[in-house]
Design a protein around this motif. Structure first.
Motif, PDB file in Angstrom:
ATOM      1  N   LEU A  95      -7.546  -5.648   4.866  1.00 22.65           N
ATOM      2  CA  LEU A  95      -6.356  -5.924   5.672  1.00 22.65           C
ATOM      3  C   LEU A  95      -5.083  -5.559   4.919  1.00 22.65           C
ATOM      4  N   LEU A  96      -5.045  -5.861   3.633  1.00 21.29           N
ATOM      5  CA  LEU A  96      -3.858  -5.525   2.835  1.00 21.29           C
ATOM      6  C   LEU A  96      -3.708  -4.017   2.669  1.00 21.29           C
ATOM      7  N   ASP A  97      -4.806  -3.319   2.466  1.00 17.79           N
ATOM      8  CA  ASP A  97      -4.745  -1.864   2.355  1.00 17.79           C
ATOM      9  C   ASP A  97      -4.288  -1.240   3.679  1.00 17.79           C
ATOM     10  N   GLY A  98      -4.762  -1.789   4.785  1.00 17.90           N
ATOM     11  CA  GLY A  98      -4.312  -1.298   6.090  1.00 17.90           C
ATOM     12  C   GLY A  98      -2.824  -1.509   6.288  1.00 17.90           C
ATOM     13  N   ALA A  99      -2.312  -2.661   5.822  1.00 20.15           N
ATOM     14  CA  ALA A  99      -0.876  -2.919   5.934  1.00 20.15           C
ATOM     15  C   ALA A  99      -0.071  -1.917   5.107  1.00 20.15           C
ATOM     16  N   LEU A 100      -0.560  -1.574   3.932  1.00 20.36           N
ATOM     17  CA  LEU A 100       0.133  -0.579   3.103  1.00 20.36           C
ATOM     18  C   LEU A 100       0.113   0.798   3.761  1.00 20.36           C
ATOM     19  N   ARG A 101      -1.013   1.151   4.380  1.00 19.89           N
ATOM     20  CA  ARG A 101      -1.078   2.442   5.073  1.00 19.89           C
ATOM     21  C   ARG A 101      -0.097   2.486   6.236  1.00 19.89           C
ATOM     22  N   VAL A 102       0.001   1.394   6.968  1.00 24.29           N
ATOM     23  CA  VAL A 102       0.944   1.333   8.086  1.00 24.29           C
ATOM     24  C   VAL A 102       2.382   1.381   7.584  1.00 24.29           C
ATOM     25  N   LEU A 103       2.634   0.786   6.426  1.00 17.71           N
ATOM     26  CA  LEU A 103       3.978   0.853   5.837  1.00 17.71           C
ATOM     27  C   LEU A 103       4.361   2.289   5.518  1.00 17.71           C
ATOM     28  N   GLY A 104       3.437   3.054   4.894  1.00 19.76           N
ATOM     29  CA  GLY A 104       3.718   4.468   4.634  1.00 19.76           C
ATOM     30  C   GLY A 104       3.869   5.268   5.909  1.00 19.76           C
ATOM     31  N   TYR A 105       3.054   4.952   6.890  1.00 21.66           N
ATOM     32  CA  TYR A 105       3.149   5.605   8.198  1.00 21.66           C
ATOM     33  C   TYR A 105       4.504   5.339   8.852  1.00 21.66           C
ATOM     34  N   GLY A 106       4.966   4.088   8.765  1.00 22.30           N
ATOM     35  CA  GLY A 106       6.251   3.744   9.364  1.00 22.30           C
ATOM     36  C   GLY A 106       7.436   4.374   8.659  1.00 22.30           C
ATOM     37  N   CYS A 107       7.321   4.547   7.337  1.00 25.98           N
ATOM     38  CA  CYS A 107       8.412   5.195   6.594  1.00 25.98           C
ATOM     39  C   CYS A 107       8.612   6.639   7.026  1.00 25.98           C
ATOM     40  N   LEU A 140       4.045  -1.424  13.618  1.00 28.91           N
ATOM     41  CA  LEU A 140       3.152  -2.468  13.136  1.00 28.91           C
ATOM     42  C   LEU A 140       1.915  -2.616  14.012  1.00 28.91           C
ATOM     43  N   GLN A 141       2.006  -2.158  15.256  1.00 31.98           N
ATOM     44  CA  GLN A 141       0.889  -2.286  16.186  1.00 31.98           C
ATOM     45  C   GLN A 141       0.175  -0.957  16.422  1.00 31.98           C
TER      46      GLN A 141
END
Length: 324
Positions: A93-105, A253-254
């Motif tokens: 879950l934490l790795d997925g959140a980091l991937r989404v953070l890079g995606y959002g940037c 985020l979604q």
């Protein structure tokens, strides 16, 4: 001959008597609630009730007795914060959140930058075919996200993509957009292509509401079109930029459709690439709906905190600028 006497108007019991002022006031006060009742019922059934049920499940778990066989071997019991603890310490879950953070940037600044640029170009007096251009930019937003992801997915595949065919004929390198770092660019491109048109319409509508007298005064002062755009248009559409940024954060985020649709086309997208994919995998893949409920509540809470935190910061900055 006897003539029936007509009742006087307004007498108690008369068929045409007006209601009392108290009754009229009560009806006027209760009327808005009757109009809100259908929307309130739908909100409770399809929004509040599912959220409450998910929160209830997040505090539960299944207790297995013995080998788990028999009618009473598996029971739903109270788990407290155990599901939340497991979710917050889950590396997937934490790795997925980091991937989404890079995606959002990548997605948010590029999408909003293009939306603002297109809106300013369409608002220019020198632009022709404004209606056609506006429709052409907005049209990708009308395409469902799954269809758009499939479309771009086949364009990314080297075996069927016309772009790779052209690059091969030209003797140029053919990057694999579905593997490694380029995967973020490929996923971001789908989101930018589909979401720029909506944000452009929001900003363009805000530009259209600016009074023409403001532009005329700026031109009389000798302002160039670039100065008008930077010093007048962009500051005056700041609320629209805040709104589109708010929507973009929630959508980022979604993220779920794009990586899920591209997953069969590449091995680089796992079943837990994004947090929502992790929730889907736990709920419908492994069958652990209690863990999935806790993860969904955490994602919803994080979205709420980030969104309202940004809105509060933006409102505070607007108040400071207005006080100057």
């Amino acid at each position: 001959m006897t003539i029936a006497r007509r009742r006087s108007y307004g007498v108690k019991g008369a068929p045409y008597a007006h209601p009392s002022p108290t009754t009229t006031l009560k009806r006027a006060r209760s009327a808005p609630y009757f109009f809100l009742l259908p929307a309130t019922i739908l909100f409770a059934l399809f929004f509040a009730l599912p959220i409450g049920y998910a929160m209830w499940l997040s505090f539960r778990k299944v207790h297995v007795s013995g080998l788990g066989l028999g009618s009473g071997a598996r029971k739903e019991v109270w788990a407290g914060l155990e599901n939340y603890t497991d979710a917050l310490t889950d590396s997937e879950l934490l790795d997925g959140a980091l991937r989404v953070l890079g995606y959002g940037c990548i997605v948010v600044p590029v999408m909003l930058g293009l939306a603002l640029l297109f809106a300013l170009m369409l608002d220019s007096e020198k632009v022709r075919l404004t209606s056609f251009t506006r429709l052409a930019i907005f049209l990708p937003y009308a395409i469902p996200g799954v269809v758009a992801a499939l479309l771009w997915g086949f364009l990314y595949l080297p075996d069927v993509s016309p772009f790779y065919f052209v690059l091969e004929k030209l003797g140029m390198p053919q990057p694999d957009l579905l593997d490694g770092g380029p995967l973020y660019v490929a996923l971001s491109n789908i989101a930018v292509w589909g979401g720029t048109g909506f944000n452009m319409i929001v900003i363009y509508t805000s530009l259209q509401s600016i009074p023409a007298e403001v532009y005329e005064a700026a031109k009389l002062d000798g302002a160039t079109p670039a100065q008008i755009a930077l010093r007048i248009k962009i500051p005056m559409v700041a609320p629209s930029l805040v709104l589109t940024f708010f929507f973009s954060i929630i959508a980022t985020l979604q993220v779920f459709n794009e990586p899920t649709t591209l997953k069969p086309l590449t091995n680089s997208v796992s079943t837990t690439w994004s947090p929502l994919m992790k929730v889907y995998r736990d709920a419908f893949g492994t069958g652990d709906i209690y863990q999935a409920a806790a993860e969904a509540v955490i994602i919803a809470f994080a979205t709420l905190v980030l969104s309202f935190g940004f809105l509060r910061a933006a409102n505070r900055r607007n108040k400071q600028e207005a006080a100057r």
